[in-house]
Enzyme design. Structure first.
Site, mmCIF file in Angstrom:
data_model
loop_
_atom_site.group_PDB
_atom_site.id
_atom_site.type_symbol
_atom_site.label_atom_id
_atom_site.label_comp_id
_atom_site.label_asym_id
_atom_site.label_seq_id
_atom_site.Cartn_x
_atom_site.Cartn_y
_atom_site.Cartn_z
ATOM 1 N N ARG A 224 0.845 -1.098 -0.175
ATOM 2 C CA ARG A 224 -0.299 -0.026 0.091
ATOM 3 C C ARG A 224 0.975 1.303 0.001
ATOM 4 N NH1 ARG A 224 -3.941 -1.796 5.249
ATOM 5 N NH2 ARG A 224 -1.726 -1.951 6.106
ATOM 6 N N ASP B 264 7.237 -6.618 2.785
ATOM 7 C CA ASP B 264 6.794 -8.061 2.559
ATOM 8 C C ASP B 264 6.393 -8.013 1.158
ATOM 9 O OD1 ASP B 264 6.258 -10.898 2.937
ATOM 10 O OD2 ASP B 264 4.235 -10.576 3.617
ATOM 11 N N HIS C 286 6.306 -12.546 8.333
ATOM 12 C CA HIS C 286 6.976 -11.518 7.799
ATOM 13 C C HIS C 286 7.343 -10.805 9.213
ATOM 14 C CE1 HIS C 286 6.751 -6.947 6.498
ATOM 15 N NE2 HIS C 286 8.065 -7.489 6.576
ATOM 16 N N ASP D 45 2.078 -0.097 8.412
ATOM 17 C CA ASP D 45 1.932 0.936 7.268
ATOM 18 C C ASP D 45 0.845 1.620 7.125
ATOM 19 O OD1 ASP D 45 0.642 -1.191 6.303
ATOM 20 O OD2 ASP D 45 1.794 -1.303 4.253
ATOM 21 N N ASP D 46 -0.006 1.654 8.245
ATOM 22 C CA ASP D 46 -1.295 2.434 8.160
ATOM 23 C C ASP D 46 -1.321 3.007 9.568
ATOM 24 O OD1 ASP D 46 -1.853 0.076 9.893
ATOM 25 O OD2 ASP D 46 -3.375 -0.829 8.593
ATOM 26 N N ASP E 124 -0.970 -11.600 17.035
ATOM 27 C CA ASP E 124 -1.450 -10.817 18.071
ATOM 28 C C ASP E 124 -2.085 -11.505 18.866
ATOM 29 O OD1 ASP E 124 -3.097 -10.866 15.765
ATOM 30 O OD2 ASP E 124 -3.590 -8.764 15.862
ATOM 31 N N SER F 209 -8.240 -7.059 7.170
ATOM 32 C CA SER F 209 -9.373 -7.252 7.710
ATOM 33 C C SER F 209 -10.734 -6.368 7.224
ATOM 34 C CB SER F 209 -9.455 -7.144 9.145
ATOM 35 O OG SER F 209 -9.069 -5.671 9.638
HETATM 36 C C1 UD1 Z 1 -4.631 -7.007 11.986
HETATM 37 C C2 UD1 Z 1 -4.047 -6.010 13.056
HETATM 38 C C3 UD1 Z 1 -2.474 -5.981 13.120
HETATM 39 C C4 UD1 Z 1 -1.721 -7.330 12.994
HETATM 40 C C5 UD1 Z 1 -2.441 -8.220 12.161
HETATM 41 C C6 UD1 Z 1 -2.084 -9.707 12.445
HETATM 42 C C7 UD1 Z 1 -5.493 -4.299 13.675
HETATM 43 C C8 UD1 Z 1 -6.095 -2.794 13.426
HETATM 44 N N1 UD1 Z 1 -4.619 -4.843 12.916
HETATM 45 O O1 UD1 Z 1 -4.071 -6.539 10.728
HETATM 46 O O2 UD1 Z 1 -1.828 -5.051 13.919
HETATM 47 O O3 UD1 Z 1 -0.486 -7.376 12.619
HETATM 48 O O4 UD1 Z 1 -4.052 -8.227 12.262
HETATM 49 O O5 UD1 Z 1 -2.808 -10.486 13.001
HETATM 50 O O6 UD1 Z 1 -6.070 -4.826 14.745
HETATM 51 N N2 UD1 Z 1 1.357 -7.172 5.801
HETATM 52 C C9 UD1 Z 1 2.188 -8.038 5.401
HETATM 53 N N3 UD1 Z 1 2.100 -9.041 4.698
HETATM 54 C C10 UD1 Z 1 0.895 -9.425 3.977
HETATM 55 C C11 UD1 Z 1 -0.179 -8.309 4.419
HETATM 56 C C12 UD1 Z 1 -0.003 -7.463 5.106
HETATM 57 O O7 UD1 Z 1 3.482 -8.005 5.860
HETATM 58 O O8 UD1 Z 1 0.768 -10.247 3.047
HETATM 59 C C13 UD1 Z 1 1.609 -6.090 6.704
HETATM 60 C C14 UD1 Z 1 0.989 -4.847 6.312
HETATM 61 O O9 UD1 Z 1 1.823 -3.980 5.473
HETATM 62 C C15 UD1 Z 1 0.574 -4.291 7.958
HETATM 63 C C16 UD1 Z 1 0.530 -5.438 8.648
HETATM 64 O O10 UD1 Z 1 1.009 -6.509 7.863
HETATM 65 O O11 UD1 Z 1 2.167 -3.587 8.255
HETATM 66 C C17 UD1 Z 1 -0.971 -5.612 8.832
HETATM 67 O O12 UD1 Z 1 -1.708 -5.705 7.645
HETATM 68 P P1 UD1 Z 1 -3.166 -5.189 7.423
HETATM 69 O O13 UD1 Z 1 -3.293 -5.352 6.076
HETATM 70 O O14 UD1 Z 1 -3.122 -3.687 8.035
HETATM 71 O O15 UD1 Z 1 -4.017 -5.885 8.291
HETATM 72 P P2 UD1 Z 1 -4.969 -5.807 9.653
HETATM 73 O O16 UD1 Z 1 -6.243 -6.455 9.448
HETATM 74 O O17 UD1 Z 1 -5.116 -4.352 9.898
HETATM 75 MN MN MN Z 2 -4.041 -2.594 9.577
#
Ligand code: UD1
Ligand code: MN
Length: 347
Positions: A18, A47, A91, A113-114, A190, A221
């Protein structure tokens, strides 16, 4: 003093695909990291190989870029699961191993990254790092309050202990990573940290007013959660002078006494319609819940999280969930064993 001694923690932004989100995050971080750059070396861990994210990350010379590529395809274990949660966990494991074992940092702060950060984010973590050194029953420090919505918070200087891992902008030490790395889960890292078998009764420090803001509506999510629990969060906007604050009240033994005293002072409220009754009483109030279903009935009346993980409600300390309603008045939702756990007699 040499450079290593003055370092507080490495800061890593976990990124993936993103580019626009990443840019918003890095701008917010650099705004405050710039003044403390030697204390907080900055990393971005990507990642996969999204070209826009990679290009953007490489365009900042204030940060070190790392890239994680899966050596073999990641597989889910049950039907209907999202692969993203497996990718995220793998990751995390890789990035934290790199920072603790290859780069040899003794502490790491993890951002995603959000997220945007508050003006006193770095001072907060510096003060919290000192606290963690003194109290090994603190497993990690977070900048997040799950119930940190605007309508539930008041005081930017107050911190709490919690039995529930908040995540979302948090710091851990190498000794904790030594323990977690070998058994790190394949997915849902988590929630895994919220299991008794992993936190082993240790606590987390969290602020009343969040020091990170999560703007990630479009992620792994779904959007409903975002609108209800993330979008209305209050991001702290004042510069608290953490260096001059005495945080000794957060040390385990002192905190039990401190927390017990404020809880004991709150007026008890009985029966149904807790919200209505609470609004007719002056000062802090406490509402006793019998069990998880009872909590799940009461919490939504106020609008705080009703969810539990492994016997612990979100944000709880010894079964007590505290928030402001309406600010500055405190409401305590008190578990069946809370008084006993806090050594409170005669209530
Ligand atoms: C939710 C949690 C997040 C947690 C994740 C893992 C909230 C608001 N967020 O993520 O803190 O780490 O569950 O259970 O509760 N990413 C990768 N590889 C991927 C996809 C995403 O490394 O293939 C990274 C993203 O860049 C970001 C993080 O993982 O830094 C979380 O991804 P996001 O898509 O924001 O998922 P959430 O559902 O918010
Ligand atoms: Mn997120």
């Amino acid at each position: 003093m040499d450079k290593v001694q003055t370092q507080v923690a490495a800061v890593v932004i976990m990124a993936c695909n993103r580019a626009d989100y990443f840019e918003r995050t890095i701008k917010s971080v650099l705004k405050y990291q710039n003044a403390v750059a030697s204390k907080y070396p900055l990393f971005v861990s990507q990642d996969g190989s999204d070209p826009q994210v990679r290009k953007k990350a490489l365009s900042y010379d204030q940060l070190t870029y790392m890239q994680h590529l899966d050596s073999k395809p990641v597989q889910t274990e049950r039907p209907g699961e999202l692969i993203a949660y497996y990718k995220i966990a793998s990751h995390y494991k890789w990035a934290l191993d790199e920072l603790f074992y290859k780069h040899k940092f003794s502490r790491v702060i993890i951002l995603e990254d959000d997220m945007e950060i508050a003006p006193d984010f770095f001072d907060y973590f510096e003060a919290a790092a000192a606290l963690m050194e003194k109290d090994k029953t603190i497993m990690a420090v977070s900048s997040w309050n799950d119930n940190g919505l605007k309508q539930f918070v008041h005081d930017p200087e107050i911190l709490y202990r919690s039995d529930f891992f908040p995540g979302l902008g948090w710091m851990l030490t190498k000794s904790t990573w030594n323990e977690l790395s070998p058994k790190w889960p394949k997915a849902y890292w988590d929630d895994w940290l919220r299991l008794q078998e992993n936190h082993k009764g240790r606590q987390f420090i969290r602020p009343e007013v969040c020091r990170t803001y999560n703007f990630g509506e479009h992620g792994s999510s779904l959007g409903q959660f975002f609108r209800e629990y993330l979008e209305p969060i209050k991001l702290n906007d004042v510069q608290v002078d953490w260096k001059s604050k005495d945080l000794s009240y957060l040390m385990e033994d002192e905190y039990i006494r401190h927390f017990a005293a404020i809880l004991k002072n709150a007026k008890p409220i009985y029966g149904a319609d807790a919200v209505l009754k609470a609004s007719n009483v002056q000062g802090d109030v406490r509402v006793q819940y019998k069990d998880q279903p009872d909590f799940e009935r009461i919490a939504p009346q106020f609008g705080v999280f009703q969810e539990w993980k492994d016997g612990v409600p979100r944000t709880a300390y010894k079964g007590v969930v505290v928030f402001r309603y309406p600010p500055p008045r405190r409401v305590f939702l008190v578990g069946p064993k809370s008084f006993e756990l806090l050594g409170i007699k005669g209530v």
